[in-house]
Scaffold this motif. Structure first.
Motif, PDB file in Angstrom:
ATOM      1  N   PHE A   1      -6.612   2.096  -9.691  1.00 32.71           N
ATOM      2  CA  PHE A   1      -6.558   0.681  -9.004  1.00 32.71           C
ATOM      3  C   PHE A   1      -6.980   0.671  -7.858  1.00 32.71           C
ATOM      4  N   ARG A   2      -7.423  -1.305  -8.136  1.00 32.34           N
ATOM      5  CA  ARG A   2      -8.170  -1.724  -7.099  1.00 32.34           C
ATOM      6  C   ARG A   2      -6.952  -2.482  -6.722  1.00 32.34           C
ATOM      7  N   PHE A   3      -8.037  -3.260  -4.928  1.00 33.16           N
ATOM      8  CA  PHE A   3      -6.273  -4.390  -4.226  1.00 33.16           C
ATOM      9  C   PHE A   3      -8.083  -4.770  -3.873  1.00 33.16           C
ATOM     10  N   THR A   4      -8.572  -6.077  -4.431  1.00 32.09           N
ATOM     11  CA  THR A   4      -9.995  -6.282  -3.627  1.00 32.09           C
ATOM     12  C   THR A   4      -9.573  -7.889  -2.802  1.00 32.09           C
ATOM     13  N   THR A   5      -9.822  -8.376  -2.140  1.00 38.53           N
ATOM     14  CA  THR A   5      -9.706  -8.998  -1.140  1.00 38.53           C
ATOM     15  C   THR A   5     -10.241  -9.532  -0.171  1.00 38.53           C
ATOM     16  N   ASN A   6     -10.971 -10.550  -0.083  1.00 39.94           N
ATOM     17  CA  ASN A   6     -11.982 -11.195   1.204  1.00 39.94           C
ATOM     18  C   ASN A   6     -11.028 -11.160   2.805  1.00 39.94           C
ATOM     19  N   ALA A   7      -9.738 -10.666   2.623  1.00 39.03           N
ATOM     20  CA  ALA A   7      -9.342 -10.954   4.523  1.00 39.03           C
ATOM     21  C   ALA A   7      -9.560  -9.412   5.082  1.00 39.03           C
ATOM     22  N   HIS A   8      -9.268  -9.522   6.197  1.00 42.43           N
ATOM     23  CA  HIS A   8      -9.650  -8.752   7.223  1.00 42.43           C
ATOM     24  C   HIS A   8      -8.427  -7.586   7.186  1.00 42.43           C
ATOM     25  N   VAL A   9      -8.294  -6.020   7.435  1.00 43.77           N
ATOM     26  CA  VAL A   9      -7.326  -5.511   7.733  1.00 43.77           C
ATOM     27  C   VAL A   9      -6.074  -5.421   8.651  1.00 43.77           C
ATOM     28  N   GLY A  10      -5.134  -6.362   8.496  1.00 46.65           N
ATOM     29  CA  GLY A  10      -4.126  -6.256  10.017  1.00 46.65           C
ATOM     30  C   GLY A  10      -3.285  -5.317   9.989  1.00 46.65           C
ATOM     31  N   LYS A  11      -2.934  -5.651  11.247  1.00 44.19           N
ATOM     32  CA  LYS A  11      -2.073  -3.897  12.179  1.00 44.19           C
ATOM     33  C   LYS A  11      -0.764  -4.631  11.978  1.00 44.19           C
ATOM     34  N   GLU A  12      -0.215  -3.860  11.302  1.00 46.55           N
ATOM     35  CA  GLU A  12       1.889  -4.218  11.197  1.00 46.55           C
ATOM     36  C   GLU A  12       2.145  -4.272  12.657  1.00 46.55           C
ATOM     37  N   ARG A  13       3.651  -5.028  12.620  1.00 47.17           N
ATOM     38  CA  ARG A  13       3.983  -4.804  14.467  1.00 47.17           C
ATOM     39  C   ARG A  13       4.112  -3.194  14.635  1.00 47.17           C
ATOM     40  N   LEU A  14       5.351  -2.988  13.782  1.00 47.09           N
ATOM     41  CA  LEU A  14       5.613  -1.676  14.631  1.00 47.09           C
ATOM     42  C   LEU A  14       4.825  -0.407  13.340  1.00 47.09           C
TER      43      LEU A  14
END
Length: 164
Positions: free
Chosen positions: A120-133
Motif C-alpha cells: 500500500f502507498r498513500f501519495t500526497t503533495n501535503a506536508h506532514v502535520g502534527k496531531e494536537r495531542l
C-alpha cells in the motif's frame, strides 16, 4: 433626441454592463480543487507508467487510484501495489480523514484478498502535520513515526501477522 450629461441616464451598453451586480456563486461550487486533484493523479499515473518494469502493468481505478501489478514467473504470485493519490492544501496527519480512509481501505483489501501479496502507498503533495495531542515520544508527528518504522522494516515485517 434629448441627451443628458448625467451618466445614470446613459443607456449605452458599456455603462450598463459596468453597473451590473457581481454574480455571487454558492459556496462549494468551485471545481478547481477537484480538477487539480485529477491532474495530480494523471501526472503521477504517467510517471508510474514511464517507470514500469517489463513484468509490470498499471491498473487504474481498480483497487485504488493506481495499482501496479507485478507477476512473478517463478512462483506465479501476483504482487499488487495499491496507491491512493490525494492532492491537499492542508497538512495531513494520521488522524486526517484521507489517511484514515486509506488505512481502512488497506485493511479491507487485505480481508478481501488474503491470497494476494498486497502493498500500500498513500501519495500526497501535503506536508506532514502534527496531531494536537501526539501520543508519540517527543510529541513527534504520527506520520513521521510511521515512516521511520516503515524504513526500518518494522511495519512491513509485522503487517502480515496483524489480526484483522
Amino acid at each position: 433626441m434629448i441627451q443628458s450629461s448625467d451618466p445614470t441616464h446613459d443607456k449605452s451598453p458599456s455603462l450598463a454592463l459596468r453597473r451590473q451586480p457581481v454574480f455571487v456563486a454558492p459556496r462549494n461550487r468551485d471545481a478547481w480543487s477537484t480538477i487539480r486533484g485529477f491532474v495530480y493523479q494523471a501526472d503521477l499515473t504517467i510517471e508510474r507508467w514511464l517507470h514500469l518494469e517489463p513484468e509490470q502493468e498499471l491498473q487504474l481505478e481498480c483497487g485504488e487510484d493506481i495499482d501496479m501489478v507485478s507477476q512473478y514467473v517463478q512462483d506465479g504470485v501476483e504482487e499488487r501495489l495499491l496507491e491512493q493519490v490525494k492532492h491537499r492544501e492542508e497538512n495531513v496527519t494520521l488522524k486526517h480523514n484521507s489517511a484514515l480512509s486509506a488505512l481502512a481501505n488497506a485493511i479491507e483489501h487485505r480481508q478481501n484478498n488474503p491470497e494476494k501479496q498486497l502493498l500500500f502507498r498513500f501519495t500526497t503533495n501535503a506536508h506532514v502535520g502534527k496531531e494536537r495531542l501526539s501520543p508519540f515520544p517527543g510529541n513527534s508527528p504520527g506520520i513521521s513515526v510511521w515512516e521511520r518504522l516503515r524504513r526500518a522494516g518494522v511495519v512491513s515485517s509485522h503487517w502480515p501477522s496483524l489480526s484483522m
